[in-house]
Design a protein around this motif. Structure first.
Motif, PDB file in Angstrom:
ATOM      1  N   SER A   1      37.593  42.355  46.996  1.00 31.26           N
ATOM      2  CA  SER A   1      36.764  42.765  45.860  1.00 31.26           C
ATOM      3  C   SER A   1      37.373  42.294  44.544  1.00 31.26           C
ATOM      4  O   SER A   1      36.646  41.935  43.610  1.00 31.26           O
ATOM      5  CB  SER A   1      36.594  44.289  45.851  1.00 31.26           C
ATOM      6  OG  SER A   1      35.736  44.698  46.892  1.00 31.26           O
TER       7      SER A   1
ATOM      8  N   ASP B   1      35.596  39.828  41.841  1.00 32.69           N
ATOM      9  CA  ASP B   1      35.456  40.150  40.427  1.00 32.69           C
ATOM     10  C   ASP B   1      36.136  39.099  39.549  1.00 32.69           C
ATOM     11  O   ASP B   1      35.655  38.794  38.453  1.00 32.69           O
ATOM     12  CB  ASP B   1      36.039  41.529  40.140  1.00 32.69           C
ATOM     13  CG  ASP B   1      35.538  42.106  38.824  1.00 32.69           C
ATOM     14  OD1 ASP B   1      34.354  41.910  38.505  1.00 32.69           O
ATOM     15  OD2 ASP B   1      36.341  42.742  38.114  1.00 32.69           O
TER      16      ASP B   1
ATOM     17  N   ARG C   1      33.676  36.291  39.552  1.00 30.55           N
ATOM     18  CA  ARG C   1      32.511  36.707  38.752  1.00 30.55           C
ATOM     19  C   ARG C   1      32.785  36.517  37.266  1.00 30.55           C
ATOM     20  O   ARG C   1      31.941  35.999  36.518  1.00 30.55           O
ATOM     21  CB  ARG C   1      32.187  38.171  39.052  1.00 30.55           C
ATOM     22  CG  ARG C   1      31.127  38.772  38.151  1.00 30.55           C
ATOM     23  CD  ARG C   1      31.021  40.274  38.327  1.00 30.55           C
ATOM     24  NE  ARG C   1      30.326  40.644  39.535  1.00 30.55           N
ATOM     25  CZ  ARG C   1      30.887  41.291  40.559  1.00 30.55           C
ATOM     26  NH1 ARG C   1      32.181  41.614  40.505  1.00 30.55           N
ATOM     27  NH2 ARG C   1      30.179  41.617  41.617  1.00 30.55           N
TER      28      ARG C   1
ATOM     29  N   ALA D   1      35.440  46.356  40.488  1.00 34.08           N
ATOM     30  CA  ALA D   1      34.006  46.155  40.704  1.00 34.08           C
ATOM     31  C   ALA D   1      33.747  46.186  42.200  1.00 34.08           C
ATOM     32  O   ALA D   1      34.408  45.467  42.955  1.00 34.08           O
ATOM     33  CB  ALA D   1      33.559  44.827  40.115  1.00 34.08           C
TER      34      ALA D   1
ATOM     35  N   ASN E   1      21.488  49.788  37.816  1.00 37.60           N
ATOM     36  CA  ASN E   1      22.831  49.295  38.122  1.00 37.60           C
ATOM     37  C   ASN E   1      23.687  50.336  38.844  1.00 37.60           C
ATOM     38  O   ASN E   1      24.918  50.376  38.675  1.00 37.60           O
ATOM     39  CB  ASN E   1      23.529  48.789  36.859  1.00 37.60           C
ATOM     40  CG  ASN E   1      22.915  47.484  36.382  1.00 37.60           C
ATOM     41  OD1 ASN E   1      22.983  46.473  37.074  1.00 37.60           O
ATOM     42  ND2 ASN E   1      22.281  47.518  35.221  1.00 37.60           N
TER      43      ASN E   1
ATOM     44  N   TYR F   1      36.488  52.942  41.160  1.00 39.55           N
ATOM     45  CA  TYR F   1      35.295  52.119  41.323  1.00 39.55           C
ATOM     46  C   TYR F   1      34.047  52.750  40.722  1.00 39.55           C
ATOM     47  O   TYR F   1      33.083  52.048  40.444  1.00 39.55           O
ATOM     48  CB  TYR F   1      35.062  51.817  42.810  1.00 39.55           C
ATOM     49  CG  TYR F   1      35.993  50.762  43.340  1.00 39.55           C
ATOM     50  CD1 TYR F   1      35.764  49.417  43.107  1.00 39.55           C
ATOM     51  CD2 TYR F   1      37.132  51.114  44.059  1.00 39.55           C
ATOM     52  CE1 TYR F   1      36.629  48.443  43.575  1.00 39.55           C
ATOM     53  CE2 TYR F   1      38.011  50.147  44.530  1.00 39.55           C
ATOM     54  CZ  TYR F   1      37.754  48.815  44.285  1.00 39.55           C
ATOM     55  OH  TYR F   1      38.617  47.856  44.740  1.00 39.55           O
TER      56      TYR F   1
ATOM     57  N   ARG G   1      28.915  52.586  38.357  1.00 36.06           N
ATOM     58  CA  ARG G   1      30.084  51.713  38.384  1.00 36.06           C
ATOM     59  C   ARG G   1      31.053  52.016  37.245  1.00 36.06           C
ATOM     60  O   ARG G   1      30.650  52.101  36.085  1.00 36.06           O
ATOM     61  CB  ARG G   1      29.648  50.257  38.322  1.00 36.06           C
ATOM     62  CG  ARG G   1      28.903  49.812  39.542  1.00 36.06           C
ATOM     63  CD  ARG G   1      28.291  48.447  39.384  1.00 36.06           C
ATOM     64  NE  ARG G   1      29.266  47.434  38.938  1.00 36.06           N
ATOM     65  CZ  ARG G   1      29.110  46.139  39.138  1.00 36.06           C
ATOM     66  NH1 ARG G   1      28.040  45.691  39.778  1.00 36.06           N
ATOM     67  NH2 ARG G   1      30.026  45.278  38.710  1.00 36.06           N
TER      68      ARG G   1
ATOM     69  N   ASP H   1      33.144  50.037  35.952  1.00 38.84           N
ATOM     70  CA  ASP H   1      33.231  48.920  35.007  1.00 38.84           C
ATOM     71  C   ASP H   1      32.030  48.851  34.074  1.00 38.84           C
ATOM     72  O   ASP H   1      31.934  47.933  33.263  1.00 38.84           O
ATOM     73  CB  ASP H   1      33.420  47.591  35.750  1.00 38.84           C
ATOM     74  CG  ASP H   1      32.258  47.242  36.681  1.00 38.84           C
ATOM     75  OD1 ASP H   1      31.398  48.116  36.925  1.00 38.84           O
ATOM     76  OD2 ASP H   1      32.217  46.110  37.175  1.00 38.84           O
ATOM     77  N   ARG H   2      31.117  49.813  34.170  1.00 37.34           N
ATOM     78  CA  ARG H   2      29.969  49.867  33.256  1.00 37.34           C
ATOM     79  C   ARG H   2      30.096  50.985  32.223  1.00 37.34           C
ATOM     80  O   ARG H   2      29.251  51.105  31.329  1.00 37.34           O
ATOM     81  CB  ARG H   2      28.686  50.100  34.057  1.00 37.34           C
ATOM     82  CG  ARG H   2      28.232  48.909  34.881  1.00 37.34           C
ATOM     83  CD  ARG H   2      27.233  48.100  34.091  1.00 37.34           C
ATOM     84  NE  ARG H   2      26.658  47.007  34.862  1.00 37.34           N
ATOM     85  CZ  ARG H   2      25.634  46.287  34.467  1.00 37.34           C
ATOM     86  NH1 ARG H   2      25.056  46.554  33.304  1.00 37.34           N
ATOM     87  NH2 ARG H   2      25.184  45.298  35.193  1.00 37.34           N
TER      88      ARG H   2
END
Length: 422
Positions: free
Chosen positions: A85, A89, A92, A328, A361, A386, A407, A409-410
């Motif tokens: 993962s 990321d 990404r 992520a 999301n 996470y 998430r 990361d959001r």
């Protein structure tokens, strides 16, 4: 282009990240009597070539017990998933306009895909190959759309349908196999015969206006009868005959990405503004239930730490851990959740980019393992954060109800705060 890798398992006693607990006294002028608080030892952020840490070994034992498999089987299937993962990321972020997606398929296979020609990602995959030599990573090309484009398309279709007259609930996700954005709705008038056709026209028109319309992406709407498409797991949300209060705290937060900034604690957006912890009244600082997911944060009371309780299958406030960083999630990965009601459990990520009513999301899980009171609880693997448990959604395919999480990361996009790591 394919890469192969063998995961070298180190003994738990030599793995990094011990759970040394340090005692410290915390005092408050206007709160409960002083108590001894524990702090988990600081742990370094995950690296692609890291071996199994002590915290991860605890998670692997939980997965093995929960699924009725041996620890060796759990290690073979899951021990390298967080490393992969991190690979995903990293790629990404390096190729945001071309990265399409990724999935952990089974114990020996995973894939990463791109909108057009695949870039050279050997520099990222090579360290992974050294610690997981039996895992084959397929690099796919020419999918025709990027992850960013797909997210915007899902959001556009979902909100267009959710905002249509006569729609009471809506849940949207992407079917990778059929390349279709699928929205399921519950109508205020179940007998409205023309609803499905009208909503499908809306979905097609909306999709035609976004960039994936030329990438062989379709949209479809189905009407569900006698179903509830989803809900939150807040115990402060009132149902008939129930009077409940409270949720589950997720992770400590900071108001800036640096080591300074106001500290707080994050939970789910639907948990309500009136929250308390260990006798302290918390102050609501903001919430978000929209494009970026389902979040809320609070300050006040005792000092907020970056540590969190990973829990066990039977106890919530146990197994204190440090948060080393945010990750992520990847489809096929198996993070764990800890909550006030159903405690700790682990299961596979089924889909990214899920939408439910006002929120998008979200991450869709394989089954329904949470319960009321678990909202806001930490989603983690090892020492990596996470996300925060958000609730559930209905899926027409068995097992029907599936957990969802927002998430980690959001959270900065949603609230302008960050998961604390020290």
């Amino acid at each position: 282009m394919r890469y192969r890798s063998t995961f070298r398992v180190l003994s738990a006693c030599t793995a990094a990240g011990s759970l040394l607990l340090l005692g410290s006294l915390a005092y408050a002028d206007d709160g409960p009597a002083p108590v001894v608080e524990l702090q988990a030892a600081e742990v370094a952020a995950l690296r692609i070539d890291d071996s199994i840490s002590t915290a991860e070994m605890q998670d692997l034992r939980l997965v093995a017990e929960q699924n009725g498999i041996s620890l060796d089987e759990a290690i073979d299937r899951y021990a390298w998933n967080d490393n992969f993962s991190l690979v995903v990321d990293t790629i990404r972020k390096a190729h945001p306009e071309s990265f399409t997606g990724a999935e952990i398929v089974d114990a020996g296979h995973a894939w990463i895909s791109f909108k057009g020609p695949a870039p050279n990602v050997a520099a990222v995959l090579d360290p992974f190959a050294k610690i997981a030599p039996t895992v084959e990573v397929e690099v796919r090309a020419d999918e025709g759309y990027s992850e960013h484009q797909l997210e915007k398309s899902i959001e556009s279709v979902h909100y267009a349908i959710y905002g249509s007259p006569g729609v009471r609930q809506a849940a949207t996700s992407f079917d990778t196999d059929t390349r279709t954005i699928v929205t399921t709705v519950v109508l205020t008038d179940p007998e409205r015969a023309s609803a499905a056709a009208d909503l499908n026209e809306t979905a097609q028109a909306t999709l035609a206006a976004v960039s994936t319309s030329d990438a062989d992406i379709a949209a479809a709407v189905t009407v569900a009868r006698n179903a509830t498409l989803g809900g939150d797991d807040s115990a402060s949300y009132h149902y008939g005959g129930e009077v409940l209060s409270g949720c589950t705290s997720g992770f400590g937060t900071r108001a800036s990405s640096s080591t300074s900034g106001t500290r707080g604690i994050a939970t789910a957006g639907r948990c309500g503004n009136s929250q308390g912890d260990d006798g302290y009244t918390l102050t609501s600082r903001g919430g978000h239930q929209g494009t970026h997911g389902d979040f809320q944060w609070h300050t006040g009371g005792a000092t907020h730490s970056d540590d969190f309780y990973a829990g066990t299958a039977t106890v919530t406030e146990t197994t204190l851990r440090d948060v080393s960083g945010s990750g992520a999630p990847t489809v096929g990965q198996t993070p764990c959740k800890n909550g006030a009601t159903n405690h700790a459990s682990c299961q596979e990520v089924r889909k990214l980019g899920d939408c439910r009513d006002s929120m998008c999301n979200l991450v869709q899980m394989g089954a329904r393992l949470a319960a009321g009171g678990d909202s806001g609880g930490p989603i983690y693997w090892g020492n990596t954060a996470y996300g925060l448990h958000s609730g559930r959604r209905y899926d027409p395919v068995a097992p029907f109800d599936r957990d969802q999480f927002a998430r980690a990361d959001r959270i900065d996009d949603a609230l302008g705060i960050y998961i604390a790591t020290n």
